[in-house]
Design an enzyme around this catalytic site. Sequence first.
Site, mmCIF file in Angstrom:
data_model
loop_
_atom_site.group_PDB
_atom_site.id
_atom_site.type_symbol
_atom_site.label_atom_id
_atom_site.label_comp_id
_atom_site.label_asym_id
_atom_site.label_seq_id
_atom_site.Cartn_x
_atom_site.Cartn_y
_atom_site.Cartn_z
ATOM 1 N NE ARG A 237 46.434 27.103 49.011
ATOM 2 C CZ ARG A 237 46.178 25.809 49.226
ATOM 3 N NH1 ARG A 237 45.931 25.384 50.454
ATOM 4 N NH2 ARG A 237 46.165 24.950 48.233
ATOM 5 C CG HIS B 265 52.114 25.505 45.464
ATOM 6 N ND1 HIS B 265 51.514 24.290 45.682
ATOM 7 C CD2 HIS B 265 51.108 26.417 45.479
ATOM 8 C CE1 HIS B 265 50.203 24.452 45.807
ATOM 9 N NE2 HIS B 265 49.932 25.735 45.701
ATOM 10 N NE ARG C 221 39.911 13.938 47.509
ATOM 11 C CZ ARG C 221 40.228 14.380 48.715
ATOM 12 N NH1 ARG C 221 39.665 13.853 49.771
ATOM 13 N NH2 ARG C 221 41.119 15.343 48.872
ATOM 14 C CG ASP D 127 46.766 16.504 48.278
ATOM 15 O OD1 ASP D 127 46.785 17.752 48.239
ATOM 16 O OD2 ASP D 127 45.780 15.854 48.670
ATOM 17 N N GLY D 128 49.293 18.192 49.521
ATOM 18 C CA GLY D 128 49.646 18.634 50.876
ATOM 19 C C GLY D 128 50.540 19.859 50.932
ATOM 20 C CG ASN D 129 52.637 21.287 47.504
ATOM 21 O OD1 ASN D 129 53.213 20.328 47.987
ATOM 22 N ND2 ASN D 129 52.679 21.577 46.213
ATOM 23 C CD1 TRP E 126 41.714 24.852 34.530
ATOM 24 C CD2 TRP E 126 42.810 26.790 34.603
ATOM 25 N NE1 TRP E 126 42.740 24.781 33.609
ATOM 26 C CE2 TRP E 126 43.419 25.967 33.628
ATOM 27 C CE3 TRP E 126 43.342 28.071 34.821
ATOM 28 C CZ2 TRP E 126 44.530 26.367 32.885
ATOM 29 C CZ3 TRP E 126 44.444 28.472 34.077
ATOM 30 C CH2 TRP E 126 45.019 27.621 33.122
ATOM 31 C CB SER F 214 43.647 18.816 38.184
ATOM 32 O OG SER F 214 42.908 19.726 38.982
ATOM 33 C CB THR F 215 40.642 20.009 33.970
ATOM 34 O OG1 THR F 215 40.269 18.787 34.604
ATOM 35 C CG2 THR F 215 41.393 19.678 32.707
ATOM 36 C CD GLU F 216 38.794 18.421 37.725
ATOM 37 O OE1 GLU F 216 39.952 17.979 37.824
ATOM 38 O OE2 GLU F 216 38.039 18.142 36.769
ATOM 39 C CG LEU G 299 62.503 9.073 34.916
ATOM 40 C CD1 LEU G 299 61.888 7.872 35.599
ATOM 41 C CD2 LEU G 299 62.742 10.175 35.932
HETATM 42 C C1 FPP Z 1 48.799 19.959 45.858
HETATM 43 O O1 FPP Z 1 48.881 20.610 47.106
HETATM 44 C C2 FPP Z 1 49.794 20.476 44.910
HETATM 45 C C3 FPP Z 1 49.507 21.183 43.782
HETATM 46 C C4 FPP Z 1 48.129 21.532 43.383
HETATM 47 C C5 FPP Z 1 50.569 21.676 42.885
HETATM 48 C C6 FPP Z 1 51.809 20.845 42.810
HETATM 49 C C7 FPP Z 1 52.803 21.480 41.932
HETATM 50 C C8 FPP Z 1 54.146 21.471 42.135
HETATM 51 C C9 FPP Z 1 54.818 20.796 43.261
HETATM 52 C C10 FPP Z 1 54.999 22.145 41.123
HETATM 53 C C11 FPP Z 1 55.289 21.213 39.987
HETATM 54 C C12 FPP Z 1 55.074 21.850 38.668
HETATM 55 C C13 FPP Z 1 55.599 21.398 37.478
HETATM 56 C C14 FPP Z 1 55.291 22.135 36.224
HETATM 57 C C15 FPP Z 1 56.479 20.214 37.357
HETATM 58 P P1 FPP Z 1 47.627 21.401 47.622
HETATM 59 O O2 FPP Z 1 47.797 22.823 47.246
HETATM 60 O O3 FPP Z 1 46.371 20.763 47.120
HETATM 61 O O4 FPP Z 1 47.774 21.207 49.168
HETATM 62 P P2 FPP Z 1 46.614 21.105 50.271
HETATM 63 O O5 FPP Z 1 45.767 19.919 49.893
HETATM 64 O O6 FPP Z 1 47.369 20.906 51.538
HETATM 65 O O7 FPP Z 1 45.862 22.403 50.203
#
Ligand code: FPP
Length: 233
Positions: free
Chosen positions: A29, A33, A187, A16-18, A65, A61-63, A128
């Site tokens: 954003r 990622h 969470r 989380d946090g991208n 979308w 996640s399913t959410e 792994l």
């Molecule tokens: C959460 O950050 C991150 C995601 C929803 C996507 C994470 C996916 C990757 C790092 C790519 C990996 C993919 C595969 C197929 C291995 P956020 O967007 O919720 O960040 P925020 O909470 O700061 O908005």
Amino acid sequence: MLDPSRMPAHVACIMDGNGRWANERGLKRTAGHEQGEQALFDTVDAARELGIGWFTVYAFSTENWKRPPEEVKFLVNYSRVILDRRRQELHDRNIRIRVIGRRNWRVPRGVSKRIELAEELTRHNTGLTFTVAFNYGGRAEIVDAVRAIVAEGTAPGKIDERTIARHLYDPDMPDPDLLIRTSGEERISNFLLWQIAYSELVFSDTLWPDFGREPLIAAIAEYQARDRRFGKI
Ligand code: FPP
């Protein structure tokens, strides 16, 4: 220093946090990622070197979308790109790739095809096991398990916890010993609901794109300092 005799066998991670990482830098954003991909594969490598047997991440996640259509499009397409780009490299490292989630619901054929390719290529690897939760929801997984059990005509009295566990997306996957969530959020967000009943939870303030070997080691050190009792005293 980590105690090699008390390593978690299975580490799961909510990346989380991208978005915030990108916002802090005035970037889109999607740049978060992209940086998250690097963090992910650094962490997978570190997990492998530390001798962890199972490493599972929440990729979509399913959410998810419900995010704006451009971001959904990016994330889904990016998953396809990542599987193409990383499949061979993971195979060369003896890593077995598995994907859990609803495979035939909303997932474009191009993505499910890449998932099948990656799983097939790495099926016999013995290092792994790297599990990607894609189009995954913990409640959906339990619903799907119940549907399968009912479809088999199992008598209600014959259903126990093992029956449910055997019908989850990957019945071979051991329950996580340690679940990490990054970015300071505390969470579960519908991740591995059945499997984390006794997992240790570690919440790290690091934003996912800054995660990697050192934050993973810090999370495992925190795990090793815990006293796991599984309901016993
Ligand atoms: C959460 O950050 C991150 C995601 C929803 C996507 C994470 C996916 C990757 C790092 C790519 C990996 C993919 C595969 C197929 C291995 P956020 O967007 O919720 O960040 P925020 O909470 O700061 O908005």
